[in-house]
Write an enzyme that holds these catalytic residues in place. Sequence first.
Site, PDB file in Angstrom:
ATOM      1  N   GLN A 233       0.825  -1.211   0.000  1.00 26.94           N
ATOM      2  CA  GLN A 233       0.000   0.000   0.000  1.00 26.94           C
ATOM      3  C   GLN A 233       0.858   1.260   0.000  1.00 26.94           C
ATOM      4  O   GLN A 233       0.321   2.361  -0.083  1.00 26.94           O
ATOM      5  CB  GLN A 233      -0.888   0.035   1.250  1.00 26.94           C
ATOM      6  CG  GLN A 233      -1.800  -1.151   1.397  1.00 26.94           C
ATOM      7  CD  GLN A 233      -2.531  -1.118   2.725  1.00 26.94           C
ATOM      8  OE1 GLN A 233      -3.516  -0.419   2.901  1.00 26.94           O
ATOM      9  NE2 GLN A 233      -2.037  -1.881   3.676  1.00 26.94           N
ATOM     10  N   ASN A 234       2.163   1.118   0.113  1.00 27.60           N
ATOM     11  CA  ASN A 234       3.061   2.268   0.233  1.00 27.60           C
ATOM     12  C   ASN A 234       3.392   2.827  -1.143  1.00 27.60           C
ATOM     13  O   ASN A 234       3.503   2.084  -2.128  1.00 27.60           O
ATOM     14  CB  ASN A 234       4.346   1.865   0.955  1.00 27.60           C
ATOM     15  CG  ASN A 234       4.072   1.304   2.341  1.00 27.60           C
ATOM     16  OD1 ASN A 234       3.049   1.602   2.943  1.00 27.60           O
ATOM     17  ND2 ASN A 234       4.973   0.479   2.839  1.00 27.60           N
ATOM     18  N   CYS A 235       3.590   4.126  -1.188  1.00 28.88           N
ATOM     19  CA  CYS A 235       3.977   4.786  -2.436  1.00 28.88           C
ATOM     20  C   CYS A 235       5.380   5.379  -2.334  1.00 28.88           C
ATOM     21  O   CYS A 235       5.751   6.230  -3.150  1.00 28.88           O
ATOM     22  CB  CYS A 235       2.972   5.869  -2.804  1.00 28.88           C
ATOM     23  SG  CYS A 235       2.736   7.132  -1.534  1.00 28.88           S
ATOM     24  N   HIS A 253      -1.209   1.663  -4.469  1.00 28.03           N
ATOM     25  CA  HIS A 253      -1.490   3.095  -4.348  1.00 28.03           C
ATOM     26  C   HIS A 253      -0.479   3.949  -5.099  1.00 28.03           C
ATOM     27  O   HIS A 253      -0.427   5.162  -4.888  1.00 28.03           O
ATOM     28  CB  HIS A 253      -1.541   3.492  -2.873  1.00 28.03           C
ATOM     29  CG  HIS A 253      -2.652   2.818  -2.134  1.00 28.03           C
ATOM     30  ND1 HIS A 253      -2.668   2.684  -0.758  1.00 28.03           N
ATOM     31  CD2 HIS A 253      -3.781   2.228  -2.574  1.00 28.03           C
ATOM     32  CE1 HIS A 253      -3.765   2.035  -0.393  1.00 28.03           C
ATOM     33  NE2 HIS A 253      -4.450   1.747  -1.476  1.00 28.03           N
ATOM     34  N   CYS A 261       2.818   8.215 -19.243  1.00 30.38           N
ATOM     35  CA  CYS A 261       2.079   8.813 -20.347  1.00 30.38           C
ATOM     36  C   CYS A 261       0.964   7.852 -20.713  1.00 30.38           C
ATOM     37  O   CYS A 261       1.221   6.742 -21.189  1.00 30.38           O
ATOM     38  CB  CYS A 261       2.988   9.065 -21.548  1.00 30.38           C
ATOM     39  SG  CYS A 261       2.096   9.652 -23.016  1.00 30.38           S
ATOM     40  N   CYS A 264       0.289   7.013 -24.762  1.00 26.97           N
ATOM     41  CA  CYS A 264       1.052   5.984 -25.465  1.00 26.97           C
ATOM     42  C   CYS A 264       0.457   4.609 -25.165  1.00 26.97           C
ATOM     43  O   CYS A 264      -0.071   4.360 -24.078  1.00 26.97           O
ATOM     44  CB  CYS A 264       2.520   6.019 -25.052  1.00 26.97           C
ATOM     45  SG  CYS A 264       3.412   7.508 -25.580  1.00 26.97           S
ATOM     46  N   SER A 335       0.532  -3.274   8.497  1.00 24.43           N
ATOM     47  CA  SER A 335      -0.667  -2.701   7.899  1.00 24.43           C
ATOM     48  C   SER A 335      -1.831  -2.834   8.873  1.00 24.43           C
ATOM     49  O   SER A 335      -2.021  -3.880   9.496  1.00 24.43           O
ATOM     50  CB  SER A 335      -1.017  -3.413   6.587  1.00 24.43           C
ATOM     51  OG  SER A 335      -2.263  -2.974   6.089  1.00 24.43           O
ATOM     52  N   SER A 336      -2.610  -1.761   8.998  1.00 22.38           N
ATOM     53  CA  SER A 336      -3.806  -1.819   9.831  1.00 22.38           C
ATOM     54  C   SER A 336      -4.925  -2.603   9.156  1.00 22.38           C
ATOM     55  O   SER A 336      -5.908  -2.947   9.801  1.00 22.38           O
ATOM     56  CB  SER A 336      -4.298  -0.400  10.133  1.00 22.38           C
ATOM     57  OG  SER A 336      -4.749   0.232   8.950  1.00 22.38           O
ATOM     58  N   GLN A 365      -0.822  -2.871  16.626  1.00 17.78           N
ATOM     59  CA  GLN A 365      -2.182  -2.467  16.953  1.00 17.78           C
ATOM     60  C   GLN A 365      -3.199  -3.511  16.483  1.00 17.78           C
ATOM     61  O   GLN A 365      -2.862  -4.446  15.752  1.00 17.78           O
ATOM     62  CB  GLN A 365      -2.504  -1.112  16.315  1.00 17.78           C
ATOM     63  CG  GLN A 365      -1.699   0.043  16.874  1.00 17.78           C
ATOM     64  CD  GLN A 365      -2.000   1.342  16.147  1.00 17.78           C
ATOM     65  OE1 GLN A 365      -2.160   1.371  14.942  1.00 17.78           O
ATOM     66  NE2 GLN A 365      -2.075   2.422  16.897  1.00 17.78           N
TER      67      GLN A 365
END
Length: 521
Positions: A233-235, A253, A261, A264, A335-336, A365
């Site tokens: 999920q990280n960018c 993400h 582009c 193309c 990851s939550s 968590q």
Amino acid sequence: MFVIYKVFFILYMINKNLLKRPPPPSLQWSGRKGGEGRGAGPEGLSCAGAPLTSGGSGCCRLPRGAMAAGGLSRSERKAAERDKILREEQQRDRLRQVSRILKKAVAERSTEECRLLAESEELVKELQGRSRRREGLKRRLQEVCDDPGELRRKVKELAVAVQNAKHLVIYTGAGISTAASIPDYRGPNGVWTLLQKGRSISAADLSEAEPTLTHMSIARLHEQKLVQHVVSQNCDGLHLRSGLPRSAISELHGNMYIEVCTSCTPNREYLRVFDVTERTALHRHQTGRSCHKCGSQLRDTIVHFGERGILGQPLNWEAATEAASKADTILCLGSSLKVLKKYPCLWCMTKPPSRRPKLYIVNLQWTPKDDLAALKLHGKCDDVMQLLMGELGLEIPPYNRWQDPIFSLATPLRADEEGSHSRKPLVPPQNAEEIQSREHKEQGAPLNSVPCSGGGEDEISPMDTGPSISARTNSCRRSGGRRTSSAWYKSAQVLRYIIWAGPEEHGASSTRLPHRWKGRE
């Protein structure tokens, strides 16, 4: 003439008799609300479709002060509204009193307070329900760490699952990048957590971030064929920079270093060494640069909240769904799962529960998938992965900036694009001395020699490629300067390969070497 006069007289008498008759039902008052029929009564106040006013120019008029609801006057309406406001205020006061009483211990409550609680059973139930929900949310946000002994026991169980897995897929979230000084979203100091508390968020310089121990461990596990695919999920692009092949990553993400582009076919990608999202936002993705082939506007690959990812790469949804359908084991790191849970295709929900992949979660968590997990490990991702790699007997490769694929795969800016961004770019190590010190530090040996440098023609730049490295190195050896170590010469050769050819597993090809260099290796 007499006949005409007689006809007019008869018509006059007919009209006179009609006016004396009572009005038809369509013009009579009705008790129904406006909009329910013609001649609507109090609230609609319409007579045969015409609005009724208390003093305007409608076809019918009401006395001043008459009311639309039940015929109440204006003063009566005001009194009713005041009574309603007073009742609501009394209800709020009662709610605050009951809330204060409930916060006290039972032994500290007076007789009057106990009587008030007995008279307000509904309010007591409502407040107790609110308190339980609030406490539950607080527990979910708390970070819990397993004891060292318990964590080792769980890691051993996880190691057995990794070894026995036929198709292991890893889902990663922001928690694996916190060790690189990139904040997460829902942790104690996460972005959403601070915003909910009304605190300001400090900007993080992502150009200083480097792949963490978890990133390098995942790359090694994939190299050893223990991991088949990674869904992230990280960018931040750290999976790519760790050496993980593009085909083995699905960045759902997007990637902050990639712009594409879409005009193309297939889409043309441009990997940069800086953050391309400086000018982009929700539903506004143009980066301000244009395609080198067709001249169309380039766009970033980031998928914001409320958007649907439509790009093939780097999102790679096709590979992610295929990997999830084949997976027999899923490992979730940092990851939550509050976003990933919304993608049913990643959890094989169409399969019966007995045939779904086993789920292992590493997070400090609570997650919404905890009840479905075969094992939940409460620990930091780096700590868990270090123990896991030790159990598997695998060495974790250190991150080496000289071998970072982003420098060999990046497309340089054209001359007219140099001022198109103000973000700090990633830079490779600055000089040869840094390479030699890094190698000797890893080997634990003292520096026996220093490469020839000093600003003259024999100084070797990190951007020197191809024949220039070999020529300058030989020149340095023949000159009267200090002798260059073999370690430096070897590193220079490696640098030449990285810049000219690039690792083949990242899509580069050795055929990119100039013709004059073919056959010299």
